[in-house]
Design an enzyme around this catalytic site. Structure first.
Site, PDB file in Angstrom:
ATOM      1  N   CYS A 136      36.655   4.815  68.517  1.00 58.85           N
ATOM      2  CA  CYS A 136      37.033   4.442  67.708  1.00 58.85           C
ATOM      3  C   CYS A 136      37.386   2.862  68.080  1.00 58.85           C
ATOM      4  O   CYS A 136      37.264   1.964  68.755  1.00 58.85           O
ATOM      5  CB  CYS A 136      37.071   3.969  66.048  1.00 58.85           C
ATOM      6  SG  CYS A 136      36.502   2.825  65.028  1.00 58.85           S
ATOM      7  N   CYS A 137      38.891   4.193  68.697  1.00 57.10           N
ATOM      8  CA  CYS A 137      40.263   3.211  69.172  1.00 57.10           C
ATOM      9  C   CYS A 137      39.908   2.691  70.655  1.00 57.10           C
ATOM     10  O   CYS A 137      39.660   2.045  71.169  1.00 57.10           O
ATOM     11  CB  CYS A 137      41.174   4.177  69.122  1.00 57.10           C
ATOM     12  SG  CYS A 137      41.981   5.136  67.733  1.00 57.10           S
ATOM     13  N   CYS A 219      46.123  -0.272  62.474  1.00 56.54           N
ATOM     14  CA  CYS A 219      44.265  -0.740  62.243  1.00 56.54           C
ATOM     15  C   CYS A 219      44.372   0.002  59.846  1.00 56.54           C
ATOM     16  O   CYS A 219      45.125   0.850  59.652  1.00 56.54           O
ATOM     17  CB  CYS A 219      43.281  -0.461  61.990  1.00 56.54           C
ATOM     18  SG  CYS A 219      42.526  -0.399  63.917  1.00 56.54           S
ATOM     19  N   CYS A 222      43.637   3.405  59.430  1.00 57.34           N
ATOM     20  CA  CYS A 222      44.599   4.294  59.796  1.00 57.34           C
ATOM     21  C   CYS A 222      46.124   4.816  59.818  1.00 57.34           C
ATOM     22  O   CYS A 222      46.821   5.061  60.952  1.00 57.34           O
ATOM     23  CB  CYS A 222      43.730   4.393  61.128  1.00 57.34           C
ATOM     24  SG  CYS A 222      42.453   4.534  61.836  1.00 57.34           S
ATOM     25  N   CYS A 247      46.819   6.111  70.700  1.00 58.98           N
ATOM     26  CA  CYS A 247      45.302   5.849  70.677  1.00 58.98           C
ATOM     27  C   CYS A 247      44.788   5.419  72.284  1.00 58.98           C
ATOM     28  O   CYS A 247      43.527   5.427  71.768  1.00 58.98           O
ATOM     29  CB  CYS A 247      45.380   4.678  69.967  1.00 58.98           C
ATOM     30  SG  CYS A 247      46.336   3.260  70.738  1.00 58.98           S
TER      31      CYS A 247
END
Length: 269
Positions: A136-137, A219, A222, A247
């Site tokens: 996702c990162c 985010c 997170c 990240c």
């Protein structure tokens, strides 16, 4: 609001890792003991091409924005909008542009990649595993960063050495061989207390979440607030047992992620 040319509009010739390392060492030697305005003006003056500052609107980034904008340095402001940011970040983004009369270029993840990720993992699939979170990162941050820095000669960041163990060895300027540029962190030897005091003394707009214990803000799903006894980045990806608090945006001189083990964050605060 003044617009700045983007790094994609001006390309620089590729430089070898040795050349980048020599340039970084020279900057570190020349400005390592200088104050922040002198560091910034010197780094910009010696750049061989576009200088890009990537901001996530954290405390350090806001202070650097103040220094850059008030000195009217020819620096391109860029930010990575992951699509999962706090509402307070978007409000601060607008306030910052209006306060300093600047344009902060947004870079978004590729929609095809996001759509595929969500189909395969679910909307909050990053909680499932470290690999899912890293993926996702990569989609929301690392790939857009590549576009933000395309053609750049020098990358300015808000890193501070005392933010985490992984960042303790970072210098004022370093060679980022993986991206083919010089990476500079003008606040590298500032403490959080000094940074906050400067922001307060100079009326620098900062995120109100900082006052609620959100020290390092990424985010929304997170990031959590930290407790007084926790390191700054404990609130990032707090569910991961290995507590790797990066990240993928900041890598070492060998092109690999600079990670270090720090005290694992506890469960939800």
């Amino acid at each position: 609001m003044a617009a700045s040319p983007g790094p994609d509009e001006t390309s620089t010739s590729p430089q070898s890792p040795g050349v980048l390392a020599a340039r970084a060492a020279a900057l570190d030697a020349a400005f390592g003991m200088a104050d922040v305005p002198e560091r910034l003006s010197g780094i910009v003056a010696q750049a061989a091409g576009p200088v890009v500052f990537t901001t996530s609107f954290g405390l350090e980034d806001q202070v650097l924005t103040h220094f850059i904008a008030t000195a009217k340095l020819p620096v391109i402001f860029a930010t990575l909008d992951t699509g999962r940011l706090f509402p307070e970040v978007y409000a601060l983004w607008q306030e910052t542009e209006e306060r300093y009369g600047i344009l902060i270029r947004p870079y978004y993840p590729r929609h095809e990649a996001v759509e595929l990720y969500v189909r395969q993992n679910g909307i909050n699939g990053f909680y499932g595993s470290r690999d899912a979170r890293k993926s996702c990162c990569d989609i929301r941050k690392v790939e857009p960063l590549g576009r933000a820095l395309a053609g750049a000669d020098t990358w300015l960041t808000g890193l501070r050495a005392d933010q985490s163990a992984a960042r303790g060895g970072v210098k004022l300027a370093e060679a980022d061989a993986a991206r083919g540029l010089v990476k500079a962190s003008p606040l590298i030897d500032w403490s959080r207390e000094r940074t906050l005091a400067f922001a307060e003394a100079n009326d620098v707009p900062i995120n109100p979440l900082h006052a609620q214990g959100f020290v390092s803000i990424g985010c929304q799903p997170c990031t959590r607030a930290i407790r007084p006894d926790e390191p700054e980045r404990a609130g990032r990806w707090w569910w991961e047992d290995d507590a790797a608090k990066e990240c993928g945006l900041h890598v070492g001189s060998d092109g690999k992620l600079a990670r270090a083990k720090i005290a694992p964050a506890e469960a939800h605060a």
